[in-house]
Write a protein that holds these residues in place. Structure first.
Motif, mmCIF file in Angstrom:
data_model
loop_
_atom_site.group_PDB
_atom_site.id
_atom_site.type_symbol
_atom_site.label_atom_id
_atom_site.label_comp_id
_atom_site.label_asym_id
_atom_site.label_seq_id
_atom_site.Cartn_x
_atom_site.Cartn_y
_atom_site.Cartn_z
ATOM 1 N N ARG A 1 0.860 -1.184 0.000
ATOM 2 C CA ARG A 1 0.000 0.000 0.000
ATOM 3 C C ARG A 1 0.899 1.239 0.000
ATOM 4 N N LYS B 1 -2.730 1.684 5.824
ATOM 5 C CA LYS B 1 -4.174 1.529 5.971
ATOM 6 C C LYS B 1 -4.673 2.154 7.269
ATOM 7 N N GLY C 1 -2.865 5.088 -0.774
ATOM 8 C CA GLY C 1 -3.136 3.699 -0.415
ATOM 9 C C GLY C 1 -3.123 2.727 -1.566
ATOM 10 N N TYR D 1 -5.910 7.693 4.514
ATOM 11 C CA TYR D 1 -5.996 6.540 3.622
ATOM 12 C C TYR D 1 -7.252 6.633 2.760
#
Length: 410
Positions: free
Chosen positions: A305, A309, A327, A314
């Motif tokens: 990512r 997260k 993200g 995000y």
């Protein structure tokens, strides 16, 4: 897996000659475009990584010879349009630069021009073509030294325009000259090392020592200012601090003794400290165990990512100007993290990252016939810009690695 590998290799073979462009307008030399989505534009780090990817797929000496003119042309075009202050537009086409960095009040090209030049020199085993451009390379680095270097020894972005990782919260919507981005500083470290190597090859020994020393000083500053012992990770830092006012009595009892403030926002580019060889083995171990492998931070079934997260910023959505780096999975972050893991001996995790990327892109080709620019980390679905190629083509290097074959390295 093998079906996807074959599908990707076939696709790249079909596409690799479609991203080569002939001289046009202000672009006096042949050059490489990122792909169909940007069919007439030369971009800084896109052209570098697209070059690396295509280089890995060249099969004959004749192909390499033809391609070398397009490789060299990327560098020569950028240096041709350099402004008097040493800045270079981050993007240009035959008609326009799409970048106003001449006055030093906005970002120009990122520190990848010298690295790309060195890559081409080593790939074609010829440094002679860059000798006449050597002073321009020095001038480009001098612009950063004179306009983008903080007293801490770190380099900062002038603004949030065209930073590569478009809406990284550490730079996006931040005041001018405030973000000493870990992404920028890791690129600059490698850029200085690349310049030292070019200088050495051209028998400029004093220059080689000078740039080596600058790189070593930057490495010390990055480890001192950007590595966080508590979280075992590298972060961007804020350098926009008010000056110490010795006339203001309320501060004099204990004025600040720090010249940067670390911004503990978990962004994938912290792993560039491993890619660049800045982290110690102990620091790398903490980065992998305490950050990379955590599914609530970076780890997903489809790669890394681009933002943790767990961060409040995000967000997974389709957007352009800026593209979304809050993200989603990007091919370039997967690739550079793959290379970072390999550098520190995490071969099993690097293999896993390569397999995830092959599956991600292979499925996309099977379903859509093309790559996307970035992907949903939960589903692997393409989010934006179907038809994007650019650094996604680096999956070719991963396939070579998975099959035990030599592959082109940046």
């Amino acid at each position: 897996m093998k079906n996807y590998e074959e599908l990707i290799v076939k696709y790249i073979k079909e596409q690799k000659h479609k991203i080569l462009r002939e001289p046009n307008g202000r672009l006096k030399y042949k050059f490489i475009v990122p792909g169909a989505c940007y069919s007439h534009q030369l971009w800084d780090w896109d052209s570098w990584f697209t070059d690396i990817a295509i280089s890995n797929s060249l099969e004959t000496e004749e192909e390499k010879q033809i391609f070398s003119e397009y490789q060299k042309g990327c560098i020569l075009n950028f240096l041709e349009i350099m402004y008097d202050n040493g800045s270079i537009p981050f993007m240009t086409s035959g008609e326009d630069t799409f970048c106003e960095c001449e006055d030093g009040e906005s970002n120009g090209a990122k520190p990848v021009i010298v690295q790309h030049a060195l890559f081409v020199c080593k790939f074609i085993n010829d440094f002679s073509w860059i000798e006449n451009e050597y002073e321009k390379l020095k001038k480009f680095l001098a612009f950063y030294e004179d306009n983008c270097k903080h007293e801490s020894g770190l380099y900062f972005f002038i603004d949030d325009w065209a930073i590569g990782v478009d809406n990284d919260p550490c730079t996006f919507y931040r005041p001018k000259r405030s973000s000493a981005s870990i992404y920028l500083n890791c690129l600059m470290y490698k850029e200085l090392l690349a310049m030292a190597e070019i200088a050495d090859k051209l028998n400029q020994k004093d220059d080689s020592e000078y740039y080596s020393n600058l790189a070593n000083e930057l490495k010390v500053a990055i480890n001192d200012k950007c590595y966080d012992e508590r979280n075992g990770f590298y972060y961007s830092v804020d350098v926009d601090l008010l000056p110490i006012d010795t006339n203001h009595w309320i501060h004099l009892g204990c004025p600040r003794h720090w010249n940067t403030l670390i911004r503990k926002i978990d962004v994938w580019s912290g792993f560039l400290a491993m890619w660049a060889g800045i982290a110690t083995p102990e620091q790398a171990e903490r980065m992998v165990k305490e950050n990379y492998l955590k599914s609530n931070i970076f780890y997903s079934d489809y790669g890394i990512r681009t933002l943790s997260k767990s961060e409040k910023m995000y967000l997974i959505k389709e957007s352009g100007n800026p593209s979304c780096w809050l993200g989603p999975i990007w091919g370039i972050s997967n690739y550079l993290t793959f290379r970072a893991l390999l550098k520190y001996g995490y071969d099993d995790l690097a293999k896993e990252m390569a397999e995830k990327t092959v599956n991600l892109f292979g499925r996309d080709l099977a379903e859509c016939g093309e790559f996307h620019e970035y992907y949903d980390p939960e589903t692997g679905e393409g989010i934006s810009n179907q038809g994007f190629q650019s650094w996604n083509l680096l999956v070719s290097n991963m396939i070579s690695y998975l099959n035990g074959k030599p592959y082109t390295e940046e």
